[in-house]
Design an enzyme around this catalytic site. Structure first.
Site, PDB file in Angstrom:
ATOM      1  N   SER A 174       0.866  -1.315   0.058  1.00 22.11           N
ATOM      2  CA  SER A 174      -0.058  -0.066  -0.043  1.00 22.11           C
ATOM      3  C   SER A 174       1.012   1.416  -0.011  1.00 22.11           C
ATOM      4  CB  SER A 174      -0.959  -0.148   1.232  1.00 22.11           C
ATOM      5  OG  SER A 174      -1.976   1.099   1.294  1.00 22.11           O
ATOM      6  N   MET A 175       0.675   2.132   0.590  1.00 27.52           N
ATOM      7  CA  MET A 175       1.577   3.471   0.872  1.00 27.52           C
ATOM      8  C   MET A 175       2.874   3.178   1.257  1.00 27.52           C
ATOM      9  SD  MET A 175      -0.717   5.811   0.151  1.00 27.52           S
ATOM     10  CE  MET A 175       0.294   7.373   0.692  1.00 27.52           C
TER      11      MET A 175
END
EC number: 3.1.-.-
Length: 922
Positions: A174-175
């Protein structure tokens, strides 16, 4: 009262919009395949050894930590540093845990055990305290700097070792993947510290929800750096998306930009990854056994035997990733594979002269080479197709040069094969191999196992069928179909006119077989030539199979190839393929690609209604109902044409230069166009959804105010309507100063929430006062005869005063309810930073940087004044007419600049609220 102000037709329209939105939401959240990922289990108890960081570093980042993953004896041995393996750093994403490393770490440990720890990987993981960095971007830069320090700390753990690493591999979920890419933007960062970057479900293109400017600025910094420095970035990068199961990060956002100079980047959807072939949701992508096995196989193939670390050769890294994640030939990876193979030994050589051939192998005691002379077949056919159900990694198909019946050496064509779930297949265009005299299929000696080998020669035009998709607005009422009558093994169905993200279809494949007793498997592969987002469907025939047809990435303008449905079929069956438009999936694509812009459209509709109410107060002296004004004023033709006109004018150089001189930001519609996200009529659809949401939101807020006022009356002495209206009470300046201090010392969003609660309290109090007054007026009418002795003049003036007071209170409530609707969206859009602040309160009392602080400083005094404002006090204001005209251009501005940058929406909302408050003084 709210419902009475809306006619039945409008109510039916709002109900229809709810139904359509529900269809779209259902498709996004439930309209995908079941989770076919196998869970990855630990064979021993997982342990997370905390790595001691330098004291200055630990003090600078008190919420962050670094861990080393281990199990059993491995964990015990490595408690005594230094380490001897190959370092891999796992970076969790939004609200992610450092413990998510256990799946990939455990599989890597098992793989190392299989080869007696000839090589092994040390998996490290960063604890970011499960920060919500997808919602609040203020800590992304801090995370990036901490990861840089972690890399330097990790490499120090290998000092003095014979094969000490000089770089680490990074897996970012993800991030976390974006933070890894951001490392390159740091001033003192050396690119050589990272040898490989694999990101899982990372939104590289843009944030999922741009809720503050820190997120968008961070994205702009990272992406601009990678674009401008593409020539100098040698970091091999792989981005893996989850497919349609991942509704948190749509796969289109995970594709790395295709730059002409940066050729060491790959992007793929998990459904297209060989030996994985499943869609994953946002969390399962880190524990999906099929995908993690593929990842670890790639890691071990990347090891350089000389350095016992990951290779520094970029070509080899890219070859390994292509082998495991893009196209697997059903063979173990070899850096320099032997193209020429010796075909020797005691083997049978069997010539095959037919154009279609099947061989069932079972308990073969001798090796057999089946030879297909190509000379005669070249005159009739253009292609040859072969498939085998034996999924071993040995070479199985060769090409011979200038041979008669057998050949000593052959060109190994197995490297050009493709692995599928139940077969490995190879398609060759005969024209590309003019020097080959024979095709040779090798059947090894086997005991106890059974497999089937098929080959056939064919003309391309007989196996390529064109199927135009149905029109977007056919709503599934019409369909198109093709019938596959011939007994072929392989077909390509070209899906004409399919290439846009707003298109969605259902394909139904019906297979009918004759004289088949055994279970037969067919494979239907949707192949998208412009992006690696293929998906496979396995069907047991005869059967009826439904396939969803929609895209993550739109077809580029310069792309001539069309989407294909590749069908690996049985020669004993007939297949009928039907395609029709899926209206629910089209709505799902609208929600998937543009659902994040809905708050901007809701706010735009409320602003239009708000402006209508202000104008009705100016022109008639009364404020009309919110629902009535929403019906009259919230029209798409008041907003969309202006946005389209600006977009059109920006195509002219003179207007673009004027735009830049005025320092205006880029139009959001242009941003969406650059991301290939433009739907026909999408703005209209979103506006209708936004108006519908504004209506039901208004109904909910007015009902909530009435319920709270009833509760107030039940618990406290009934209040009275204010006899004299005071805009600024004695406690108002004190309250305003306190809230501003709260905003300055803690969190702006927290102060905004307190201001919102204060405003709601004032409105509930006014609603309770009005209810009390109406009840007392009813009682007074029953006793009106007792007051007959009073003078008529005195009686008339009293009734006139009370009537005005009641009307003014009702007008004020209507206006206040609309303001509450606007303020509710400001609070909702500021909530992420508030949640982040509350979650990290034990580390930081003051949120820094704070995206809501400037807004809070203006909004607090504005709402404090509006909470004490009644319509009677602003009817005669000279500023009222101007104030009533502002919401329309601001509603246009919200759509023009806030649909792809949600953090800008409150900036357009507080302007009319501020002017409304100033009407008390002018």
């Amino acid at each position: 009262m709210f419902l009475h102000s809306v006619n039945l037709w409008n109510l039916a329209f709002y109900a229809l919009m709810v139904f359509m939105a529900t269809l779209g939401l259902w498709d996004v959240f439930f309209g995908f395949e079941e989770n076919k990922c196998s869970m990855s289990y630990m064979f021993e108890y997982p342990e997370y050894q905390k790595i001691e960081l330098p004291k200055k570093l630990a003090k600078r980042y008190p919420a962050y930590e670094l861990y080393l993953y281990g199990e059993g004896s491995y964990a015990e041995e490595h408690k005594i540093l230094p380490l001897t393996g190959i370092p891999v750093l796992f970076l969790p994403g939004n609200a992610g845990s450092y413990k998510q490393v256990r799946s990939v770490g455990s599989i890597a440990l098992r793989k190392a055990e299989d080869i007696d720890f000839k090589y092994h990987f040390d998996f490290f993981s960063v604890n970011f305290n499960e920060e919500l960095v997808a919602l609040y971007g203020g800590s992304l830069q801090k995370q990036t700097k901490f990861v840089h320090e972690c890399i330097k700390t990790i490499l120090k753990l290998y000092k003095g070792q014979e094969f000490a690493p000089k770089s680490v591999a990074i897996i970012g979920h993800s991030m976390g993947g974006l933070v890894a890419r951001a490392l390159l933007t740091l001033k003192n960062f050396k690119q050589d510290l990272i040898n490989l970057l694999i990101t899982q479900a990372t939104p590289h293109v843009a944030p999922v929800l741009p809720l503050d400017r820190f997120i968008t600025d961070f994205y702009m910094t990272v992406n601009n750096y990678w674009i401008l420095n593409a020539r100098h970035i040698n970091l091999t990068t792989l981005s893996v998306a989850g497919g349609f199961r991942d509704y948190q990060v749509r796969s289109g956002l995970t594709f790395l930009p295709k730059l002409s100079h940066h050729t060491s980047a790959l992007s793929v959807v998990s459904s297209a990854v060989p030996k994985t072939w499943v869609s994953t949701d946002h969390l399962s992508i880190v524990w999906c056994k099929q995908l993690q096995l593929t990842t670890i196989r790639a890691f071990f193939d990347l090891i350089d035997a000389d350095t016992k670390q990951i290779t520094q050769n970029p070509k080899k890294k890219l070859s390994v990733l292509n082998h495991h994640f893009i196209r697997h030939p059903a063979k173990h990876f070899e850096e320099n594979p032997a193209i020429i193979s010796d075909l020797t030994g005691t083997s049978m050589w069997v010539p095959v002269k037919v154009s279609k051939w099947t061989y069932v192998a079972y308990n073969e005691s001798d090796k057999i080479y089946f030879t297909f002379p190509l000379a005669n077949h070249r005159k009739i056919y253009t292609h040859v197709y072969c498939q085998s159900t034996m999924l071993d990694t040995n070479s199985w198909i060769f090409g011979c040069i200038n041979s008669t019946s057998m050949c000593r050496q052959g060109i190994d064509l197995s490297w050009k094969a493709e692995l599928l779930p139940t077969i490995k297949s190879l398609t060759l265009r005969l024209q590309d191999y003019p020097s080959l005299s024979h095709l040779v299929v090798y059947v090894p000696s086997i005991h106890g196992s059974k497999f089937v080998v098929d080959c056939e020669f064919f003309k391309k035009e007989t196996r390529t069928i064109q199927l135009p998709v149905t029109h977007l607005f056919s709503f599934g009422l019409s369909s198109r179909k093709v019938l596959l009558n011939t007994s072929g093994l392989f077909y390509n169905i070209e899906l004409l006119n399919f290439g846009q993200i707003y298109q969605a279809f259902k394909i139904n494949v019906v297979s009918k077989c004759s004289g088949v007793k055994e279970e037969i498997t067919s494979i239907y592969k949707l192949h998208i030539p412009w992006s690696y987002e293929d998906s496979l469907t396995i069907a047991q025939v005869p059967s009826s199979t439904e396939i969803s047809l929609k895209l993550h990435i739109a077809q580029p303008e310069n792309e001539s190839q069309v989407a294909l449905l590749k069908m690996y079929t049985s020669s004993d069956c007939q297949y009928e393929v039907t395609v029709k438009t899926s209206f629910s999936q089209i709505l799902g694509q609208v929600v998937r690609f543009h659902g994040g812009a809905l708050p901007a459209y809701v706010t735009s509709s409320i602003l239009l209604a708000y402006g209508g109410q202000l104008y009705s107060l100016f022109s008639t002296g009364h404020c009309l109902e919110y629902a009535t004004m929403l019906d009259k004023q919230a029209k798409p033709y008041k907003v969309d044409p202006f946005v389209l006109m600006i977009k059109f004018l920006l195509g002219y150089k003179w207007f673009k230069e004027l735009w830049d001189v005025l320092l205006l930001p880029e139009l959001d519609a242009i941003v969406l166009t650059s991301q290939s996200m433009c739907f026909p009529l999408v703005s209209l659809i979103l506006f209708l959804f936004g108006t519908c949401t504004a209506y039901w939101g208004g109904l909910l807020s007015s009902t909530s105010v009435r319920l709270l006022s009833s509760l107030w009356l039940a618990l406290k002495r009934p209040p009275e309507l204010p006899k004299d209206i005071k805009m600024i009470s004695l406690d108002l300046p004190f309250l305003t100063i306190v809230l501003i201090i709260v905003s300055w010392t803690t969190c702006g969003a927290f102060a905004i929430l307190l201001t919102y609660l204060y405003y709601v309290f004032k409105i509930v109090h006014l609603q309770a006062s009005l209810a009390t007054f109406k009840n007392s007026q009813t009682v007074n009418l029953k006793h009106s005869r007792r007051n007959e002795k009073k003078s008529n003049h005195h009686k008339d003036s009293t009734v006139h005063y009370l009537h005005l007071s009641a009307n003014d209170a009702e007008d004020s409530l209507r206006m206040h309810n609309t303001v509450i609707n606007l303020l509710t969206w400001i609070v909702l859009l500021s909530m992420p930073s508030l949640i982040y602040w509350l979650k990290n309160l034990r580390y930081y009392f003051k949120l820094s940087p704070d995206p809501c602080k400037p807004l809070a400083f203006i909004l607090i005094p504005t709402m404090a004044i509006l909470g004490n404002t009644h319509t009677v006090s602003i009817k005669s204001s000279k500023l009222l007419k101007t104030t009533s005209q502002f919401p329309l251009p601001l509603a246009v501005g919200v759509i023009a600049f806030g649909s792809a940058h949600l953090y800008r929406v409150p900036c357009f909302v507080f302007i009319p609220l501020l002017l409304h408050a100033l009407c008390n003084f002018m």
